[in-house]
Each structure stands twice: as C-alpha cells, then as structure tokens.
Design a protein around this motif. Structure first.
Motif, mmCIF file in Angstrom:
data_model
loop_
_atom_site.group_PDB
_atom_site.id
_atom_site.type_symbol
_atom_site.label_atom_id
_atom_site.label_comp_id
_atom_site.label_asym_id
_atom_site.label_seq_id
_atom_site.Cartn_x
_atom_site.Cartn_y
_atom_site.Cartn_z
ATOM 1 N N SER A 77 0.827 -1.224 0.000
ATOM 2 C CA SER A 77 0.000 0.000 0.000
ATOM 3 C C SER A 77 0.854 1.265 0.000
ATOM 4 O O SER A 77 0.376 2.335 -0.366
ATOM 5 N N TYR A 78 2.116 1.135 0.417
ATOM 6 C CA TYR A 78 3.011 2.305 0.416
ATOM 7 C C TYR A 78 3.292 2.780 -1.007
ATOM 8 O O TYR A 78 3.697 3.922 -1.218
ATOM 9 N N GLU A 81 0.479 5.073 -1.289
ATOM 10 C CA GLU A 81 0.354 6.016 -0.172
ATOM 11 C C GLU A 81 1.676 6.040 0.622
ATOM 12 O O GLU A 81 1.760 5.461 1.699
ATOM 13 N N LEU A 84 1.748 6.631 4.458
ATOM 14 C CA LEU A 84 1.001 5.773 5.383
ATOM 15 C C LEU A 84 1.865 5.474 6.623
ATOM 16 O O LEU A 84 3.020 5.103 6.509
ATOM 17 N N LYS A 229 -7.355 3.156 9.733
ATOM 18 C CA LYS A 229 -6.878 2.870 8.376
ATOM 19 C C LYS A 229 -6.855 1.368 8.150
ATOM 20 O O LYS A 229 -6.408 0.608 9.026
ATOM 21 N N ALA A 231 -5.303 -1.170 5.321
ATOM 22 C CA ALA A 231 -4.518 -1.361 4.092
ATOM 23 C C ALA A 231 -4.772 -2.783 3.605
ATOM 24 O O ALA A 231 -4.616 -3.733 4.372
ATOM 25 N N ARG A 243 -12.926 -4.358 -3.679
ATOM 26 C CA ARG A 243 -12.514 -2.950 -3.618
ATOM 27 C C ARG A 243 -13.734 -2.040 -3.472
ATOM 28 O O ARG A 243 -13.768 -1.152 -2.609
ATOM 29 N N GLN A 247 -14.940 0.092 -0.037
ATOM 30 C CA GLN A 247 -15.114 1.558 -0.134
ATOM 31 C C GLN A 247 -16.497 1.963 0.343
ATOM 32 O O GLN A 247 -16.652 2.934 1.075
ATOM 33 N N ASP A 256 -10.286 5.019 6.679
ATOM 34 C CA ASP A 256 -9.766 5.084 5.304
ATOM 35 C C ASP A 256 -9.379 3.690 4.870
ATOM 36 O O ASP A 256 -8.776 2.947 5.654
ATOM 37 N N LEU A 258 -7.144 1.612 2.012
ATOM 38 C CA LEU A 258 -6.090 1.837 1.024
ATOM 39 C C LEU A 258 -5.810 0.549 0.272
ATOM 40 O O LEU A 258 -5.721 -0.523 0.881
#
Ligand code: KG4
Ligand code: ZN
Length: 306
Positions: A77-78, A81, A84, A229, A231, A243, A247, A256, A258
């Motif tokens: 996920s980095y 983002e 993060l 969060k 991820a 996905r 969401q 959030d 990610l």
C-alpha cells in the motif's frame, strides 16, 4: 516441482536483475540497500534470490535486508500512499493467506483474524475450476462476474461458530463456501442436464459472498481495535467487488481504506523493496549470514535483522 522451480530461478535471476536496473535507469550509487525475500516459501528458490542479493550487497557494498513475503504484501500500500503510518489494520488476502493483521509498527505485527481452512484466493481458484474457468481463478471470476447477477444465488458467509454460541468476529472459513457452490452446480445439473451453467451468475454470487465476508470482518476488527486505516494487500486485493464493497463499507465510518495499485496486488518485487526501506530507515540490516526459512511467523521478523 521444487527442483524445477529452483532451476528456473537460477536461469532467470541474472536477466531479471539486469532488466530491472535497466528499466529503472538507476545507477548503483543511487541504491541504498538490497532487499530480498527470504521466507516463507520453497527453500531452493529462496536460496537463489538470497545468494544473488548477498553477492550484489558484497560487490556494491550495500546493506542487505531479508524480507518476509507477507510483510511485502502489508507494505504494498506504500506504493500508492508513501505517507502511510502505523498503526493500521492490514487485510491480507492472497492465494495462501486470509489474515487480519494489527500493524502496530514496522516489525510489530499481531494476527488477529485468519481463515481456518482455505485462503480467499484459494477459494477463487477452486471455484473457478468448478466453473470451468482458467487458472488463476481470481481474475477469471472477476471478469465473468461483471456480466452476472450477484443476488442470483445466496451463498454462506463462512462464519466460524464459537463453542459457547455466537460467531468468531474476525475468523473465516472459505471451504464451506466452495462446497456450497459445488452443491449448487450439482443441483442445477441434475435439474436441467442440458442447460448451460449460469457461470456469470454463479461467479458474481460467489464473489459477492467473499467480498461481503471480508468487508464485514475487516470493518468490525478495525472498529474494535480503534484503527482508522485499513490497508488491503495480496492478490485478492485486486478484486473489483472487494474494492468497491470495502469503499462502500467505510463510507461514513471515518475509516480510510487503502489499496495497492492493481499491478502491485499480486506478488511483485516492488513491495519487497518497500518493506526493506522501512527496516533500513529504522537502522535494521540483515547479517551476511542471512539464511532462508521455509516458514517464519510474522511476529518473528525481528530475527532477520542484526
Ligand atoms: O498474492 P498472490 O499473487 O500470491 C500469493 O502470495 O498467494 O495471490 C494470488 C491469488 C490467486 O489465488 C489469485 O486467484 C488471486 O490472488 N487473485 C484474485 C484476483 N487477482 C488475483 N482474486 C480475486 N480477484 C482478482 N481480481
Ligand atoms: Zn504473495
């Protein structure tokens, strides 16, 4: 066939490294360290990578960083983002794992939920075979499900009963879901032997059940742990319905969610690089005596660093 896999690694690794360095158009001076997957997996194949990494580290005088494959999925996920920061919840859904991991910090992981039988990706692959779709099953199901009705069949959510009553809040079982799809196919074939299987409806309904199960458990877990969060990582993180459902699920929760860019959901080297960077930034480096391990608990990744 482990022996064949190791030989293929040996035959490809030189060209793969050359191609990666060439495509990135990066000079060795600009490289801060060499990250390499050293666990878990087939030791022969892992050994080829670790030997190559050690050789590069020695020749170019760079730090060596052994990386746990699952830690790579956590850090994928980095790539979307870079800012993060832990703590966060990682929903890791691959061909071999379905885990909810409390990421307190880099190297500090607690598995709080898991599957007690098949992994989510494995369920996609097995159900795809039942539907006559090609391997890997995940992308094939995702594709045909677009034409199907997700409400056509009602499949179970794979909850685990607790001995004292109720259900485990975070654990899953996907083997029962696969069996439910198989039974439905058998029933349809018995009822109308000459009719074609409603493959798109079956695929969409199965995918919906997996997405619903994973979304509910991940949200409940994040809320219980007070994490804001989530991820998502692993091959199944590429699934379009997972996905969208996640969401939708986090809307109005303040959480959030990610996802890695699509091409970094399935196995890749960039995610291993991301995990290596995190350890390097904390001054953690592996010794040149780094060995490979067919298994290593995620809670023991600290043992890879001096
Ligand atoms: O993370 P990964 O590449 O390898 C492992 O470490 O296991 O995950 C592979 C798994 C396969 O089971 C594949 O069917 C599944 O990820 N997968 C998907 C999708 N793309 C790959 N599952 C559902 N939807 C997809 N779009
Ligand atoms: Zn993987």
């Amino acid at each position: 066939m482990p022996e064949v896999a190791s030989r293929q690694h040996l035959g490809s690794i030189g060209a793969a490294i050359e191609a990666a360095i060439g495509e990135a158009a990066i000079a060795w001076d600009a490289i801060d360290g060499i990250g390499v997957t050293c666990t878990p997996g087939l030791v022969g194949a892992l050994m080829v990578g670790v030997s190559a990494a050690k050789t590069l580290a020695a020749i170019h005088d760079k730090p060596l960083l052994g990386v746990h494959h699952l830690e790579g999925h956590i850090y994928a996920s980095y790539l979307a983002e870079p800012d993060l920061e832990p703590p966060f919840l990682c929903l890791l859904v691959s061909g071999g794992h379905t885990s909810l991991i409390h990421v307190r910090d880099c190297g500090n992981y607690e598995i709080v939920g898991q599957t007690c039988d098949d992994a989510a990706g494995e369920a996609f692959d097995k159900v795809a075979r039942l539907l006559g779709l090609a391997y890997p099953g995940g992308p094939a199901i995702d594709r045909v499900a677009r034409e199907g009705n997700p409400k056509a069949f009602k499949f179970p959510e794979g909850r685990i009963k607790l001995p004292g009553g109720g259900f485990h809040p975070y654990d899953s079982s996907f083997s029962g879901l696969k069996t439910a799809v198989r039974r439905t196919i058998e029933r349809l074939q018995e009822e109308k032997p000459d009719a074609p299987l409603p493959v798109a409806d079956l695929a969409a309904s199965f995918q919906e059940a997996v997405a619903r199960a994973l979304t509910k458990r991940a949200l409940r877990c994040a809320e219980d742990l007070g994490l804001t969060k989530i991820a998502v990582g692993g091959g199944v993180a590429a699934n379009s319905r997972l996905r969208s459902r996640l969401q939708e699920g986090v809307a109005e929760t303040g959480i959030d969610v990610l996802f890695p860019p699509l091409k970094f959901c399935t196995d890749n080297a960039a995610m291993i690089g991301c995990a290596a960077v995190e350890h390097l930034q904390r001054g953690q480096v592996s010794p040149m005596t780094l060995s490979v391990r067919s298994r290593l608990a995620l809670s023991d990744v600290g043992s890879l660093y001096a």
